[in-house]
Design a protein around this motif. Sequence first.
Motif, PDB file in Angstrom:
ATOM      1  N   VAL A 298     -12.464 142.865 -61.068  1.00  0.00           N
ATOM      2  CA  VAL A 298     -13.560 141.952 -60.732  1.00  0.00           C
ATOM      3  C   VAL A 298     -14.740 142.757 -60.201  1.00  0.00           C
ATOM      4  O   VAL A 298     -14.594 143.541 -59.261  1.00  0.00           O
ATOM      5  N   LEU A 299     -15.914 142.566 -60.805  1.00  0.00           N
ATOM      6  CA  LEU A 299     -17.146 143.171 -60.302  1.00  0.00           C
ATOM      7  C   LEU A 299     -18.022 142.082 -59.688  1.00  0.00           C
ATOM      8  O   LEU A 299     -18.450 141.161 -60.376  1.00  0.00           O
ATOM      9  N   VAL A 300     -18.275 142.203 -58.377  1.00  0.00           N
ATOM     10  CA  VAL A 300     -19.196 141.315 -57.668  1.00  0.00           C
ATOM     11  C   VAL A 300     -20.453 142.134 -57.380  1.00  0.00           C
ATOM     12  O   VAL A 300     -20.399 143.141 -56.681  1.00  0.00           O
ATOM     13  N   TYR A 301     -21.582 141.691 -57.927  1.00  0.00           N
ATOM     14  CA  TYR A 301     -22.803 142.496 -57.926  1.00  0.00           C
ATOM     15  C   TYR A 301     -23.930 141.672 -57.319  1.00  0.00           C
ATOM     16  O   TYR A 301     -24.416 140.733 -57.937  1.00  0.00           O
ATOM     17  N   GLY A 302     -24.314 142.009 -56.086  1.00  0.00           N
ATOM     18  CA  GLY A 302     -25.293 141.229 -55.362  1.00  0.00           C
ATOM     19  C   GLY A 302     -26.673 141.858 -55.340  1.00  0.00           C
ATOM     20  O   GLY A 302     -26.822 143.054 -55.054  1.00  0.00           O
ATOM     21  N   VAL A 303     -27.695 141.043 -55.629  1.00  0.00           N
ATOM     22  CA  VAL A 303     -29.094 141.476 -55.586  1.00  0.00           C
ATOM     23  C   VAL A 303     -29.944 140.323 -55.047  1.00  0.00           C
ATOM     24  O   VAL A 303     -29.472 139.199 -54.909  1.00  0.00           O
ATOM     25  N   ARG A 304     -31.206 140.606 -54.798  1.00  0.00           N
ATOM     26  CA  ARG A 304     -32.114 139.556 -54.340  1.00  0.00           C
ATOM     27  C   ARG A 304     -32.678 138.761 -55.515  1.00  0.00           C
ATOM     28  O   ARG A 304     -32.684 137.543 -55.495  1.00  0.00           O
ATOM     29  N   LEU A 305     -33.193 139.476 -56.519  1.00  0.00           N
ATOM     30  CA  LEU A 305     -33.828 138.848 -57.668  1.00  0.00           C
ATOM     31  C   LEU A 305     -33.103 139.226 -58.953  1.00  0.00           C
ATOM     32  O   LEU A 305     -32.503 140.305 -59.044  1.00  0.00           O
ATOM     33  N   ALA A 306     -33.182 138.359 -59.949  1.00  0.00           N
ATOM     34  CA  ALA A 306     -32.491 138.614 -61.208  1.00  0.00           C
ATOM     35  C   ALA A 306     -32.951 139.914 -61.854  1.00  0.00           C
ATOM     36  O   ALA A 306     -32.160 140.603 -62.502  1.00  0.00           O
ATOM     37  N   GLU A 307     -34.221 140.263 -61.679  1.00  0.00           N
ATOM     38  CA  GLU A 307     -34.722 141.502 -62.286  1.00  0.00           C
ATOM     39  C   GLU A 307     -34.094 142.750 -61.667  1.00  0.00           C
ATOM     40  O   GLU A 307     -34.226 143.847 -62.213  1.00  0.00           O
ATOM     41  N   ASP A 308     -33.416 142.578 -60.546  1.00  0.00           N
ATOM     42  CA  ASP A 308     -32.746 143.705 -59.891  1.00  0.00           C
ATOM     43  C   ASP A 308     -31.351 143.976 -60.461  1.00  0.00           C
ATOM     44  O   ASP A 308     -30.683 144.926 -60.042  1.00  0.00           O
ATOM     45  N   LEU A 309     -30.896 143.137 -61.384  1.00  0.00           N
ATOM     46  CA  LEU A 309     -29.586 143.335 -62.011  1.00  0.00           C
ATOM     47  C   LEU A 309     -29.714 144.377 -63.130  1.00  0.00           C
ATOM     48  O   LEU A 309     -30.215 144.084 -64.216  1.00  0.00           O
ATOM     49  N   ALA A 310     -29.274 145.586 -62.857  1.00  0.00           N
ATOM     50  CA  ALA A 310     -29.326 146.657 -63.854  1.00  0.00           C
ATOM     51  C   ALA A 310     -28.029 146.698 -64.654  1.00  0.00           C
ATOM     52  O   ALA A 310     -26.988 146.217 -64.203  1.00  0.00           O
ATOM     53  N   TYR A 311     -28.112 147.250 -65.845  1.00  0.00           N
ATOM     54  CA  TYR A 311     -26.934 147.492 -66.698  1.00  0.00           C
ATOM     55  C   TYR A 311     -26.217 146.214 -67.128  1.00  0.00           C
ATOM     56  O   TYR A 311     -25.020 146.227 -67.371  1.00  0.00           O
ATOM     57  N   LEU A 312     -26.955 145.116 -67.251  1.00  0.00           N
ATOM     58  CA  LEU A 312     -26.300 143.872 -67.675  1.00  0.00           C
ATOM     59  C   LEU A 312     -25.715 143.994 -69.081  1.00  0.00           C
ATOM     60  O   LEU A 312     -24.642 143.442 -69.362  1.00  0.00           O
ATOM     61  N   ASP A 313     -26.404 144.702 -69.970  1.00  0.00           N
ATOM     62  CA  ASP A 313     -25.871 144.877 -71.327  1.00  0.00           C
ATOM     63  C   ASP A 313     -24.558 145.657 -71.298  1.00  0.00           C
ATOM     64  O   ASP A 313     -23.624 145.350 -72.043  1.00  0.00           O
ATOM     65  N   THR A 314     -24.498 146.669 -70.448  1.00  0.00           N
ATOM     66  CA  THR A 314     -23.267 147.458 -70.315  1.00  0.00           C
ATOM     67  C   THR A 314     -22.141 146.589 -69.758  1.00  0.00           C
ATOM     68  O   THR A 314     -21.000 146.651 -70.229  1.00  0.00           O
ATOM     69  N   ILE A 315     -22.464 145.771 -68.767  1.00  0.00           N
ATOM     70  CA  ILE A 315     -21.467 144.876 -68.181  1.00  0.00           C
ATOM     71  C   ILE A 315     -20.963 143.878 -69.220  1.00  0.00           C
ATOM     72  O   ILE A 315     -19.764 143.580 -69.290  1.00  0.00           O
TER      73      ILE A 315
END
Length: 249
Positions: free
Chosen positions: A140-157
Motif C-alpha cells: 500500500v502506498l499512501v502519498y500525501g500532498v497539499r495540491l494535486a499538482e504536487d503528485l509526482a510520478y502518477l504515470d509510474t504509479i
Amino acid sequence: MWINGTVLKRIDWNDKLFSLRIKADIEPFIAGQFIKLSQKRDDKRVARAYSLVNPPGTDYVEVLAVAVEEGQLSPDLQSLTPGDTIEITPKATGFMTLDEIPQGALQGKHLWFLATGTAVGPFISMLATDEPWQRFEKVVLVYGVRLAEDLAYLDTIKQFQQKYPQQFVFIPIVTREDFPDALSCRIPDGISSGLIEQKAGLGINAEHSQVMICGNPGMISDAQAALIEKGLNKNLRRTPGQITVEKYW
C-alpha cells in the motif's frame, strides 16, 4: 569524495517540483538509499541529500526535489538543463531499505509506505524492484500532498497498478483541493480515524503490517504515535518491530 554527473533530463512537475535524471558512475546501491548533490558557491561547497527515485540497475540516477526560494542549492538544481554538470557522491547511503524489515514470522503480510511530498521518491525506487512483491501479499502506498499538482510520478504509479492489480493499493491524499478518489486528511489523522484502513480495505496491526514512513518530521512523529496506539512498535535492529522511519530534513 565527489564525482561529476551530467544532467540527462529535467522533469518539471509544477513550477517548484522537479526531477533530475543524471548520468553518473555511482556504486551499486539498495532501493531506498540516498546520495548527495553538490555545487561550489563562492569557494564554499553546498551539498544536500536526495533519495534515489530510480531502482538499482539503471544506468542513471534520478532525484525528486522542490525548489525553495531561500534554498542554497535547490534553485540552482532547478535551473540545470541537459548537458549541465553537477557533483554527486559516488556511494549511496541510508538504512530505510527493505533489508531492514524483519523477515520470517515477524515480517507480516502487508507492507505500507507512508509518504509526504518529495519523500515518495525512495518508495518509487522500492516499488520498481521485485522484493516488495515477492515478500508481501499486499503493498500500500499512501502519498500525501497539499495540491494535486504536487503528485509526482502518477504515470509510474499507474504502471504498478497495472502490473500488480491484486497486490498494489494506491491511496493519494490531497489536503487543499478535491482530487478524484483521494482522501483529504493528514496521514496521521487518517490512521487514527481508520479512514486509511477503510480506503485500503486492510487493517493496520502488529501481526500483519510493516509500515515505512518518510516525510516531514511532524508527519512522521504524529503517524508513528498513531501507529503505536494501534499496537505497533518501532523497528530496531536489536528489537524488530513494525515501524521504520526516515526524516526528510
